[in-house]
Design a protein around this motif. Structure first.
Motif, PDB file in Angstrom:
ATOM      1  N   LEU A 264      60.710 -36.257  56.480  1.00  0.00           N
ATOM      2  CA  LEU A 264      59.309 -36.262  56.073  1.00  0.00           C
ATOM      3  C   LEU A 264      58.717 -34.889  56.377  1.00  0.00           C
ATOM      4  N   ARG A 265      57.999 -34.339  55.408  1.00  0.00           N
ATOM      5  CA  ARG A 265      57.378 -33.027  55.592  1.00  0.00           C
ATOM      6  C   ARG A 265      55.862 -33.158  55.450  1.00  0.00           C
ATOM      7  N   LEU A 266      55.148 -32.607  56.415  1.00  0.00           N
ATOM      8  CA  LEU A 266      53.690 -32.607  56.385  1.00  0.00           C
ATOM      9  C   LEU A 266      53.186 -31.360  55.683  1.00  0.00           C
ATOM     10  N   SER A 267      52.059 -31.491  55.020  1.00  0.00           N
ATOM     11  CA  SER A 267      51.445 -30.351  54.353  1.00  0.00           C
ATOM     12  C   SER A 267      51.037 -29.295  55.373  1.00  0.00           C
ATOM     13  N   ASP A 268      51.239 -28.019  55.023  1.00  0.00           N
ATOM     14  CA  ASP A 268      50.832 -26.938  55.913  1.00  0.00           C
ATOM     15  C   ASP A 268      49.343 -27.013  56.240  1.00  0.00           C
ATOM     16  N   GLY A 269      48.549 -27.482  55.271  1.00  0.00           N
ATOM     17  CA  GLY A 269      47.110 -27.538  55.470  1.00  0.00           C
ATOM     18  C   GLY A 269      46.660 -28.509  56.532  1.00  0.00           C
ATOM     19  N   PHE A 270      47.562 -29.409  56.967  1.00  0.00           N
ATOM     20  CA  PHE A 270      47.208 -30.399  57.983  1.00  0.00           C
ATOM     21  C   PHE A 270      48.059 -30.222  59.237  1.00  0.00           C
ATOM     22  N   CYS A 271      48.570 -29.011  59.422  1.00  0.00           N
ATOM     23  CA  CYS A 271      49.321 -28.667  60.631  1.00  0.00           C
ATOM     24  C   CYS A 271      48.788 -27.351  61.181  1.00  0.00           C
ATOM     25  N   THR A 272      49.228 -27.003  62.369  1.00  0.00           N
ATOM     26  CA  THR A 272      48.868 -25.709  62.958  1.00  0.00           C
ATOM     27  C   THR A 272      50.152 -25.025  63.419  1.00  0.00           C
ATOM     28  N   GLY A 273      50.027 -23.762  63.799  1.00  0.00           N
ATOM     29  CA  GLY A 273      51.168 -23.011  64.301  1.00  0.00           C
ATOM     30  C   GLY A 273      51.070 -22.793  65.795  1.00  0.00           C
ATOM     31  N   SER A 274      51.938 -21.964  66.291  1.00  0.00           N
ATOM     32  CA  SER A 274      51.980 -21.645  67.715  1.00  0.00           C
ATOM     33  C   SER A 274      51.477 -20.225  67.921  1.00  0.00           C
ATOM     34  N   SER A 275      50.753 -20.009  69.008  1.00  0.00           N
ATOM     35  CA  SER A 275      50.275 -18.660  69.312  1.00  0.00           C
ATOM     36  C   SER A 275      51.402 -17.763  69.812  1.00  0.00           C
TER      37      SER A 275
END
Length: 459
Positions: A264-275
């Motif tokens: 399952l892949r989530l949309s980039d628009g509803f995820c965040t990255g790491s600092s």
């Protein structure tokens, strides 16, 4: 407000401690609605003259315009929204404004204002929950042919259609829709006219104000009216149901989107990255949905704990009843707002999902049931297939790779007609029992879900 009884001014620290404007100023428009109905009733029953009633109603209309324009600032020394509005009304229309509170206590005034507000607030929840239910139906249709592992104890159990999985969550959230109905029904009666606890000696017409405000009628007992908060508990229960179901859904999606599951892949628009770590794609939205649930549960327990030891009828503890309720309604509303677009952006790696079935062991139950059809008692069939699974694991063999001869050496009752059944899609579609994961049943329950949703909306 109580200067007739007291000889000292209220300490400024007490004013700060007891004020509730941070909670109830948002209720101002609904307080005005209740006051308008009360003023009209007082005029109709002759408690106010027609001229007094009209002056008060005009003053309340001016108050409404000031509120809408943001020109009315509350004063802390007046404690709450109700006293602030009454004080401003008296400034606008003179001493007749002080007659508005005739036959009314803040106890029943607070209760009717809150019910009017919550009635409108829950109406908005209907649309929000409807959006999530419709999105789950869409996902069930979109993914009706996608096969994924079904889990118990977070271990692979049997193959299912992904559409069947989405429908499982649909039916859970539909239960919350029914809880919402119950919560709305608990707001159906009007508290206005109950007074402080015992009603009034004045000829108030409680039925008239109830009908004017859109209630089914007045509450039955004045003491119960101002002392209970059951309707708030019902709303908390609705909020908790949504939060729990959303949290379980979020937990699943977080797991399925990991590298280890990976289908399952989530949309980039509803995820965040790491600092710090450039490769990271974190499901923060889903984690926050999961994280908000503890607060919703805690606030229900908070109210229930406050209520459990309160004597009849009103006690100032009840001023705090709105703090947790508003927080839970706000939180659940945000969850219902963000979940549908998040779900809409999900993508499925079907090949990765099917790869999880490579060893075929998820078909073990099919084999046991095959033996049952041939007269083998289920417990014996279960034991035989369990030994087969153990042999496959020891020998590092996949179930579908076994030849008929190997099958028969391990389980003599097996015939050639078993082999075509050892196919994931065949296995899924043979599960035609009512509520099962077969395609015919999935389509039936989707149609049933659509009908149930329409019935709920129309109701």
């Amino acid at each position: 407000m109580w200067k007739g009884r007291f000889r000292e001014e209220t300490d400024v620290r007490v004013q700060e401690f007891t004020q509730s404007l941070d909670l109830d100023w948002r209720l101002a428009p609904w307080d005005l609605r209740g006051s308008e109905a009360h003023a009209r009733m007082l005029a109709r029953t002759g408690i106010l003259t027609p001229e007094e009633g009209e002056a008060i109603l005009q003053g309340l209309e001016t108050l409404r315009r000031e509120l809408e324009a943001g020109k009315l600032a509350p004063r802390v020394e007046l404690e709450d929204v109700h006293m602030n509005l009454e004080a401003r009304l008296t400034e606008l229309v003179g001493s007749v404004g002080a007659k508005l509170h005739t036959g009314r206590s803040r106890n029943d005034q607070v209760a009717v204002t809150l019910r009017l507000y919550l009635r409108d607030r829950l109406e908005g929840m209907v649309d929000a929950l409807r959006g999530l239910l419709e999105q789950l139906l869409l996902q069930a249709e979109r993914h009706e042919d996608v096969l994924i592992p079904g889990y118990t104890h977070l271990q692979q159990a049997q193959p299912i259609r992904l559409g069947h999985y989405w429908m499982a969550h649909f039916w859970s959230f539909l239960q919350d829709a029914r809880r919402l109905d119950f919560a709305r029904e608990s707001l159906a009666l009007c508290p206005l006219g109950a007074g402080a606890l015992a009603g009034s000696t004045l000829p108030l017409d409680r039925h008239a104000t109830s009908w004017e405000l859109g209630f089914q009628g007045p509450t039955q007992n004045s003491m119960e009216t101002v002392g209970q908060r059951d309707s708030l508990l019902d709303i908390h229960a609705f909020c908790l149901g949504v939060a729990l179901h959303a949290s379980r859904l979020a937990e699943d999606l977080i797991l399925y989107a990991t590298q280890e599951f990976g289908w399952l892949r989530l949309s980039d628009g509803f995820c965040t990255g790491s600092s710090m770590m450039p490769q990271k794609k974190n499901p923060d939205v889903l984690e926050l949905i999961r994280g908000k649930t503890g607060g919703v549960l805690g606030r229900l327990v908070d109210l229930a704990t406050s209520l459990k030891g309160l004597p009849m009828t009103y006690n100032r503890d009840l001023q705090e009843d709105k703090r947790g309720l508003f927080a839970s309604l706000d939180g659940v509303e945000r969850v219902l707002e963000i979940l549908p677009p998040l779900l809409d952006g999900i993508a499925i790696d079907e090949d990765r999902a099917l790869a999880g079935f490579r060893d075929g062991l998820a078909l073990a139950t099919d084999v046991a049931e095959y033996l049952v059809v041939r007269g083998v008692p289920f417990r014996l069939a279960h034991e035989k297939v369990g030994k087969l699974v153990h042999w496959c694991l020891e020998s590092r063999r996949d179930l579908p790779s076994l030849s008929l001869a190997e099958w028969q050496s391990l389980i003599p009752e097996v015939e050639e007609d078993l082999l075509p059944l050892l196919d994931l899609r065949v296995s899924v579609d043979r599960r035609k029992t009512f509520g099962g994961t077969g395609i015919s049943e999935l389509r039936r329950q989707r149609a049933a879900g659509r009908r149930s949703l329409q019935v709920w909306i129309s109701r």
